[in-house]
Motif scaffolding. Structure first.
Motif, PDB file in Angstrom:
ATOM      1  N   VAL A  20      48.359  28.716 -15.622  1.00 19.34           N
ATOM      2  CA  VAL A  20      48.577  30.406 -15.731  1.00 19.34           C
ATOM      3  C   VAL A  20      46.935  30.718 -15.832  1.00 19.34           C
ATOM      4  O   VAL A  20      46.759  31.893 -15.791  1.00 19.34           O
ATOM      5  N   MET A  21      46.372  30.439 -17.344  1.00 21.49           N
ATOM      6  CA  MET A  21      45.059  30.887 -17.913  1.00 21.49           C
ATOM      7  C   MET A  21      43.942  30.128 -16.525  1.00 21.49           C
ATOM      8  O   MET A  21      43.419  31.542 -16.305  1.00 21.49           O
ATOM      9  N   GLY A  22      44.236  29.093 -16.352  1.00 27.71           N
ATOM     10  CA  GLY A  22      43.085  28.688 -15.304  1.00 27.71           C
ATOM     11  C   GLY A  22      42.987  29.891 -14.316  1.00 27.71           C
ATOM     12  O   GLY A  22      41.970  30.126 -13.537  1.00 27.71           O
ATOM     13  N   GLY A  23      44.375  29.970 -14.181  1.00 29.34           N
ATOM     14  CA  GLY A  23      44.362  31.016 -12.635  1.00 29.34           C
ATOM     15  C   GLY A  23      44.170  32.673 -12.727  1.00 29.34           C
ATOM     16  O   GLY A  23      43.724  33.372 -11.695  1.00 29.34           O
ATOM     17  N   ALA A  24      44.903  33.104 -14.092  1.00 26.97           N
ATOM     18  CA  ALA A  24      44.116  34.504 -14.294  1.00 26.97           C
ATOM     19  C   ALA A  24      42.517  34.567 -14.125  1.00 26.97           C
ATOM     20  O   ALA A  24      42.007  35.676 -13.424  1.00 26.97           O
ATOM     21  N   ILE A  25      41.418  33.500 -14.717  1.00 21.67           N
ATOM     22  CA  ILE A  25      40.437  33.530 -14.722  1.00 21.67           C
ATOM     23  C   ILE A  25      39.859  33.569 -12.885  1.00 21.67           C
ATOM     24  O   ILE A  25      38.916  33.792 -12.387  1.00 21.67           O
ATOM     25  N   GLY A  26      40.378  32.576 -12.270  1.00 16.40           N
ATOM     26  CA  GLY A  26      39.728  32.073 -11.185  1.00 16.40           C
ATOM     27  C   GLY A  26      40.181  33.242 -10.032  1.00 16.40           C
ATOM     28  O   GLY A  26      39.739  33.147  -9.006  1.00 16.40           O
ATOM     29  N   TYR A  27      41.845  33.929 -10.533  1.00 18.98           N
ATOM     30  CA  TYR A  27      42.301  35.247  -9.317  1.00 18.98           C
ATOM     31  C   TYR A  27      40.908  36.111  -9.546  1.00 18.98           C
ATOM     32  O   TYR A  27      40.035  36.309  -8.689  1.00 18.98           O
ATOM     33  N   GLU A  28      40.768  36.068 -11.302  1.00 16.67           N
ATOM     34  CA  GLU A  28      38.829  37.093 -10.975  1.00 16.67           C
ATOM     35  C   GLU A  28      37.610  37.090 -10.502  1.00 16.67           C
ATOM     36  O   GLU A  28      37.222  37.807  -9.923  1.00 16.67           O
ATOM     37  N   ARG A  29      38.150  35.558 -10.350  1.00 18.57           N
ATOM     38  CA  ARG A  29      36.920  35.143 -10.146  1.00 18.57           C
ATOM     39  C   ARG A  29      36.582  35.371  -7.733  1.00 18.57           C
ATOM     40  O   ARG A  29      35.593  35.503  -7.774  1.00 18.57           O
ATOM     41  N   GLN A  30      37.687  35.203  -7.515  1.00 19.62           N
ATOM     42  CA  GLN A  30      38.071  34.785  -6.324  1.00 19.62           C
ATOM     43  C   GLN A  30      37.956  36.295  -5.536  1.00 19.62           C
ATOM     44  O   GLN A  30      38.291  36.331  -4.509  1.00 19.62           O
ATOM     45  N   TYR A  31      38.641  37.445  -6.425  1.00 23.88           N
ATOM     46  CA  TYR A  31      38.378  38.913  -6.624  1.00 23.88           C
ATOM     47  C   TYR A  31      37.357  39.649  -5.950  1.00 23.88           C
ATOM     48  O   TYR A  31      36.710  39.961  -4.661  1.00 23.88           O
ATOM     49  N   LYS A  32      36.339  39.073  -6.541  1.00 28.26           N
ATOM     50  CA  LYS A  32      34.085  38.916  -6.153  1.00 28.26           C
ATOM     51  C   LYS A  32      34.225  38.197  -5.332  1.00 28.26           C
ATOM     52  O   LYS A  32      32.743  38.027  -5.428  1.00 28.26           O
ATOM     53  N   SER A  33      35.123  37.052  -4.538  1.00 27.12           N
ATOM     54  CA  SER A  33      34.772  36.423  -3.659  1.00 27.12           C
ATOM     55  C   SER A  33      33.027  35.277  -3.589  1.00 27.12           C
ATOM     56  O   SER A  33      32.413  35.278  -3.877  1.00 27.12           O
ATOM     57  N   ARG A  34      33.772  34.428  -5.215  1.00 26.96           N
ATOM     58  CA  ARG A  34      32.460  33.791  -5.512  1.00 26.96           C
ATOM     59  C   ARG A  34      32.893  32.567  -5.376  1.00 26.96           C
ATOM     60  O   ARG A  34      33.946  31.950  -4.689  1.00 26.96           O
ATOM     61  N   PRO A  35      31.391  31.528  -5.197  1.00 29.50           N
ATOM     62  CA  PRO A  35      32.057  30.285  -5.074  1.00 29.50           C
ATOM     63  C   PRO A  35      33.388  29.476  -5.697  1.00 29.50           C
ATOM     64  O   PRO A  35      34.031  28.395  -4.439  1.00 29.50           O
ATOM     65  N   ALA A  36      33.649  29.470  -6.323  1.00 26.71           N
ATOM     66  CA  ALA A  36      34.668  28.764  -7.095  1.00 26.71           C
ATOM     67  C   ALA A  36      35.633  30.108  -7.781  1.00 26.71           C
ATOM     68  O   ALA A  36      36.174  31.088  -8.402  1.00 26.71           O
ATOM     69  N   GLY A  37      36.841  29.601  -7.162  1.00 29.33           N
ATOM     70  CA  GLY A  37      38.415  30.457  -7.172  1.00 29.33           C
ATOM     71  C   GLY A  37      39.153  29.975  -8.055  1.00 29.33           C
ATOM     72  O   GLY A  37      39.712  29.244  -8.628  1.00 29.33           O
ATOM     73  N   ILE A 140      37.349  34.994 -22.530  1.00 31.23           N
ATOM     74  CA  ILE A 140      36.495  34.773 -21.041  1.00 31.23           C
ATOM     75  C   ILE A 140      37.206  36.098 -20.318  1.00 31.23           C
ATOM     76  O   ILE A 140      36.320  36.169 -19.580  1.00 31.23           O
ATOM     77  N   PHE A 141      38.023  35.981 -20.058  1.00 30.84           N
ATOM     78  CA  PHE A 141      38.390  37.488 -19.417  1.00 30.84           C
ATOM     79  C   PHE A 141      37.255  38.481 -20.084  1.00 30.84           C
ATOM     80  O   PHE A 141      37.154  39.748 -18.529  1.00 30.84           O
ATOM     81  N   PHE A 142      37.419  38.748 -20.919  1.00 32.10           N
ATOM     82  CA  PHE A 142      37.250  39.681 -21.345  1.00 32.10           C
ATOM     83  C   PHE A 142      35.782  40.113 -21.156  1.00 32.10           C
ATOM     84  O   PHE A 142      35.017  41.009 -20.427  1.00 32.10           O
ATOM     85  N   ALA A 143      34.860  38.848 -21.181  1.00 34.01           N
ATOM     86  CA  ALA A 143      33.489  38.924 -20.196  1.00 34.01           C
ATOM     87  C   ALA A 143      33.467  39.123 -19.632  1.00 34.01           C
ATOM     88  O   ALA A 143      31.821  39.532 -18.869  1.00 34.01           O
ATOM     89  N   LEU A 144      33.617  38.112 -18.940  1.00 33.94           N
ATOM     90  CA  LEU A 144      33.849  38.207 -16.731  1.00 33.94           C
ATOM     91  C   LEU A 144      34.584  39.866 -16.501  1.00 33.94           C
ATOM     92  O   LEU A 144      34.004  40.338 -15.340  1.00 33.94           O
ATOM     93  N   THR A 145      35.617  40.672 -16.446  1.00 29.42           N
ATOM     94  CA  THR A 145      35.819  41.956 -16.375  1.00 29.42           C
ATOM     95  C   THR A 145      35.408  43.234 -17.338  1.00 29.42           C
ATOM     96  O   THR A 145      35.405  44.451 -16.853  1.00 29.42           O
ATOM     97  N   ILE A 146      35.187  43.094 -18.155  1.00 25.88           N
ATOM     98  CA  ILE A 146      35.066  44.487 -18.956  1.00 25.88           C
ATOM     99  C   ILE A 146      33.699  44.290 -19.639  1.00 25.88           C
ATOM    100  O   ILE A 146      33.094  46.088 -19.573  1.00 25.88           O
ATOM    101  N   VAL A 147      33.695  43.410 -19.880  1.00 22.96           N
ATOM    102  CA  VAL A 147      31.431  43.788 -20.603  1.00 22.96           C
ATOM    103  C   VAL A 147      30.825  44.455 -20.089  1.00 22.96           C
ATOM    104  O   VAL A 147      30.380  45.678 -20.250  1.00 22.96           O
ATOM    105  N   LYS A 148      30.923  44.283 -18.535  1.00 21.28           N
ATOM    106  CA  LYS A 148      29.555  44.576 -17.719  1.00 21.28           C
ATOM    107  C   LYS A 148      30.225  45.872 -17.542  1.00 21.28           C
ATOM    108  O   LYS A 148      29.010  47.360 -17.183  1.00 21.28           O
TER     109      LYS A 148
END
Length: 236
Positions: A20-37, A140-148
């Motif tokens: 679940v936690m890995g999938g949540a982070i991966g979903y954010e990466r795939q949503y932004k079309s990153r190499p690892a989703g 991790i989720f905060f750093a990827l989605t909110i910090v920016k």
């Protein structure tokens, strides 16, 4: 004697949390079309969790053997960091595969870092450190989605513009930058002599104000009749 081995429900819970936690982070990466989703992050997190579970079982077995055979307590050893260290180093190679280096830019660094962090998260879950795991997931989720969105780091990039009719075009560019409040930190000039005309190239190091994107600048400048080529160059 109390059974110190992990129960099936406990193992299933830890693997489910890793998924679940890995999938949540991966979903954010795939949503932004990153190499690892999504799937990559799930597999890395669950894989690290599995290694940590194995290490826990090894340590538990060693402890049980030491209790059953006190005379061998000094011989039986279990280093709980041994397998975990291999996970940390192994994920480094996987993360390196997501980094794309070109002449003008380097991409994939954030995704590589997220894979490395998600492996650590999987280890925490596998070892049963739920407080660390939950706190790490939120961080991790905060750093990827909110910090920016909260912290704006000024981005200085190079804008290469090729044009003809030097005087007229330079006046246009100067007026445009002033109108848009674009700060020019540096500029390099070049000129190519053709048969009956000259092509000028200016490479501007610029800093954009809040609310103005490079795509918008490129689009507005590209419609000017004297501009023959325009591109964005990331600063290495």
């Amino acid at each position: 004697m109390v059974d110190m081995h992990l129960s099936i429900p406990e193992v299933a819970l830890r693997l489910l949390l890793a998924m679940v936690m890995g999938g949540a982070i991966g979903y954010e990466r795939q949503y932004k079309s990153r190499p690892a989703g999504l799937r990559t992050h799930i597999l890395v997190c669950m894989g690290a969790c599995v290694i940590a579970l194995i290490q826990v079982e090894i340590a538990t077995g060693a402890m049980r053997d030491a209790l059953d055979h006190p005379d061998l307590a000094g011989v039986i050893r279990s280093d709980e960091a041994r397998l975990i260290a291999q996970v940390v180093s192994g994920v480094g190679f996987l993360g390196a595969g997501t980094i794309i280096v070109t002449k003008r830019s380097v991409t994939g660094l954030t995704t590589a870092a997220s894979l490395w962090a998600i492996a650590g998260l999987g280890i925490a879950i596998g070892m049963g450190f739920y407080t660390i795991a939950l706190s790490s997931f939120i961080g991790i989720f905060f750093a990827l989605t909110i910090v920016k969105r909260i912290v704006r780091v000024p981005t200085a990039k190079k804008l290469e513009i090729q044009y003809i009719h030097r005087t007229e075009t330079k006046e246009f560019l100067t007026e445009y930058f002033q109108e848009k409040n674009i700060v020019i930190e540096d500029v390099n000039f070049d000129v190519k002599f053709m048969e009956d005309y000259r092509i000028y190239t200016n490479i501007y190091t610029i800093d954009l104000p809040r609310g103005l994107g490079f795509s918008e600048v490129i689009e507005e400048l590209s419609v000017y009749k004297n501009v023959t080529k325009i591109r964005l160059v990331d600063i290495a």
